[in-house]
Design a protein around this motif. Structure first.
Motif, mmCIF file in Angstrom:
data_model
loop_
_atom_site.group_PDB
_atom_site.id
_atom_site.type_symbol
_atom_site.label_atom_id
_atom_site.label_comp_id
_atom_site.label_asym_id
_atom_site.label_seq_id
_atom_site.Cartn_x
_atom_site.Cartn_y
_atom_site.Cartn_z
ATOM 1 N N ASN A 24 120.442 108.403 93.669
ATOM 2 C CA ASN A 24 120.509 107.237 92.782
ATOM 3 C C ASN A 24 119.918 106.006 93.467
ATOM 4 O O ASN A 24 119.199 105.216 92.843
ATOM 5 C CB ASN A 24 121.964 106.986 92.380
ATOM 6 N N LEU A 25 120.198 105.836 94.760
ATOM 7 C CA LEU A 25 119.654 104.701 95.509
ATOM 8 C C LEU A 25 118.129 104.763 95.577
ATOM 9 O O LEU A 25 117.453 103.759 95.353
ATOM 10 C CB LEU A 25 120.237 104.654 96.919
ATOM 11 N N VAL A 26 117.586 105.932 95.843
ATOM 12 C CA VAL A 26 116.133 106.089 95.900
ATOM 13 C C VAL A 26 115.524 105.761 94.541
ATOM 14 O O VAL A 26 114.517 105.043 94.450
ATOM 15 C CB VAL A 26 115.753 107.520 96.345
ATOM 16 N N ARG A 27 116.146 106.253 93.485
ATOM 17 C CA ARG A 27 115.648 106.004 92.136
ATOM 18 C C ARG A 27 115.687 104.509 91.806
ATOM 19 O O ARG A 27 114.726 103.951 91.262
ATOM 20 C CB ARG A 27 116.488 106.792 91.129
ATOM 21 N N LEU A 28 116.787 103.844 92.164
ATOM 22 C CA LEU A 28 116.899 102.406 91.891
ATOM 23 C C LEU A 28 115.846 101.608 92.662
ATOM 24 O O LEU A 28 115.232 100.697 92.118
ATOM 25 C CB LEU A 28 118.297 101.902 92.266
ATOM 26 N N LYS A 29 115.645 101.948 93.938
ATOM 27 C CA LYS A 29 114.651 101.234 94.738
ATOM 28 C C LYS A 29 113.245 101.425 94.175
ATOM 29 O O LYS A 29 112.455 100.480 94.131
ATOM 30 C CB LYS A 29 114.695 101.711 96.186
ATOM 31 N N LEU A 30 112.955 102.642 93.758
ATOM 32 C CA LEU A 30 111.640 102.921 93.184
ATOM 33 C C LEU A 30 111.441 102.130 91.892
ATOM 34 O O LEU A 30 110.408 101.489 91.701
ATOM 35 C CB LEU A 30 111.474 104.418 92.932
ATOM 36 N N ASN A 31 112.422 102.176 91.020
ATOM 37 C CA ASN A 31 112.333 101.431 89.763
ATOM 38 C C ASN A 31 112.222 99.924 90.011
ATOM 39 O O ASN A 31 111.504 99.225 89.309
ATOM 40 C CB ASN A 31 113.542 101.713 88.875
ATOM 41 N N HIS A 32 112.924 99.439 91.021
ATOM 42 C CA HIS A 32 112.891 98.013 91.324
ATOM 43 C C HIS A 32 111.531 97.597 91.897
ATOM 44 O O HIS A 32 111.076 96.472 91.668
ATOM 45 C CB HIS A 32 114.006 97.657 92.300
ATOM 46 N N SER A 33 110.896 98.499 92.617
ATOM 47 C CA SER A 33 109.578 98.156 93.170
ATOM 48 C C SER A 33 108.501 98.129 92.083
ATOM 49 O O SER A 33 107.535 97.384 92.180
ATOM 50 C CB SER A 33 109.182 99.137 94.272
ATOM 51 N N ILE A 34 108.687 98.941 91.055
ATOM 52 C CA ILE A 34 107.721 98.976 89.946
ATOM 53 C C ILE A 34 107.916 97.768 89.035
ATOM 54 O O ILE A 34 106.964 97.053 88.720
ATOM 55 C CB ILE A 34 107.845 100.294 89.158
ATOM 56 N N SER A 35 109.134 97.582 88.603
ATOM 57 C CA SER A 35 109.456 96.421 87.772
ATOM 58 C C SER A 35 110.876 95.984 88.119
ATOM 59 O O SER A 35 111.738 96.825 88.375
ATOM 60 C CB SER A 35 109.357 96.766 86.286
ATOM 61 N N PRO A 36 111.137 94.696 88.134
ATOM 62 C CA PRO A 36 112.457 94.206 88.536
ATOM 63 C C PRO A 36 113.579 94.777 87.666
ATOM 64 O O PRO A 36 113.436 94.912 86.452
ATOM 65 C CB PRO A 36 112.358 92.696 88.348
ATOM 66 N N LEU A 37 114.666 95.125 88.319
ATOM 67 C CA LEU A 37 115.831 95.626 87.594
ATOM 68 C C LEU A 37 116.530 94.488 86.868
ATOM 69 O O LEU A 37 116.453 93.322 87.291
ATOM 70 C CB LEU A 37 116.815 96.272 88.573
ATOM 71 N N ASP A 38 117.232 94.825 85.793
ATOM 72 C CA ASP A 38 118.014 93.812 85.092
ATOM 73 C C ASP A 38 119.124 93.292 85.998
ATOM 74 O O ASP A 38 119.453 92.114 85.974
ATOM 75 C CB ASP A 38 118.629 94.396 83.814
ATOM 76 N N ASN A 39 119.717 94.203 86.779
ATOM 77 C CA ASN A 39 120.788 93.828 87.683
ATOM 78 C C ASN A 39 120.488 94.397 89.074
ATOM 79 O O ASN A 39 120.887 95.513 89.392
ATOM 80 C CB ASN A 39 122.124 94.356 87.162
ATOM 81 N N PRO A 40 119.780 93.649 89.911
ATOM 82 C CA PRO A 40 119.431 94.157 91.235
ATOM 83 C C PRO A 40 120.633 94.357 92.156
ATOM 84 O O PRO A 40 120.526 95.006 93.184
ATOM 85 C CB PRO A 40 118.481 93.109 91.801
ATOM 86 N N MET A 41 121.794 93.831 91.778
ATOM 87 C CA MET A 41 123.007 94.038 92.575
ATOM 88 C C MET A 41 123.465 95.494 92.537
ATOM 89 O O MET A 41 124.290 95.906 93.342
ATOM 90 C CB MET A 41 124.133 93.120 92.074
ATOM 91 N N GLN A 42 122.912 96.281 91.606
ATOM 92 C CA GLN A 42 123.233 97.711 91.553
ATOM 93 C C GLN A 42 122.864 98.390 92.862
ATOM 94 O O GLN A 42 123.570 99.290 93.317
ATOM 95 C CB GLN A 42 122.481 98.384 90.416
ATOM 96 N N ILE A 43 121.780 97.952 93.470
ATOM 97 C CA ILE A 43 121.334 98.540 94.741
ATOM 98 C C ILE A 43 122.397 98.302 95.811
ATOM 99 O O ILE A 43 122.757 99.211 96.564
ATOM 100 C CB ILE A 43 119.969 97.957 95.166
ATOM 101 N N LYS A 44 122.926 97.106 95.850
ATOM 102 C CA LYS A 44 123.960 96.759 96.828
ATOM 103 C C LYS A 44 125.225 97.595 96.600
ATOM 104 O O LYS A 44 125.825 98.096 97.559
ATOM 105 C CB LYS A 44 124.283 95.275 96.710
#
Length: 82
Positions: A24-44
């Motif tokens: 899930n962390l890898v997926r979130l980081k990848l998605n965030h690098s492509i386009s900003p996440l609605d809630n980047p605190m999800q990574i934390k």
């Protein structure tokens, strides 16, 4: 995921959950690098969940799969030895 919930899981379930959280962390980081996440605190949150699970696994390894025991309060330790 709270620490209390993590302690109630078996070691096998914790290992499965750890792999899931890492994916899930890898997926979130990848998605965030492509386009900003609605809630980047999800990574934390996911990183902290991974750390909590890894800590519980390590405690079980050290204690020989015994239930986690509460540590003594530092103040009571100082009074006894102080």
């Amino acid at each position: 995921m709270k620490t209390r919930e993590i302690r109630e899981l078996s070691t096998k379930e914790l290992l499965e959950r750890l792999e899931t959280e890492k994916e899930n962390l890898v997926r979130l980081k990848l998605n965030h690098s492509i386009s900003p996440l609605d809630n980047p605190m999800q990574i934390k949150v996911v990183r902290r969940n991974i750390a909590r699970i890894a800590t519980e696994l390590r405690l079980r390894e050290i204690n020989g799969n015994k239930k986690f025991k509460k540590r003594k309060n530092w103040c009571s330790y100082q009074q006894q030895n102080g």
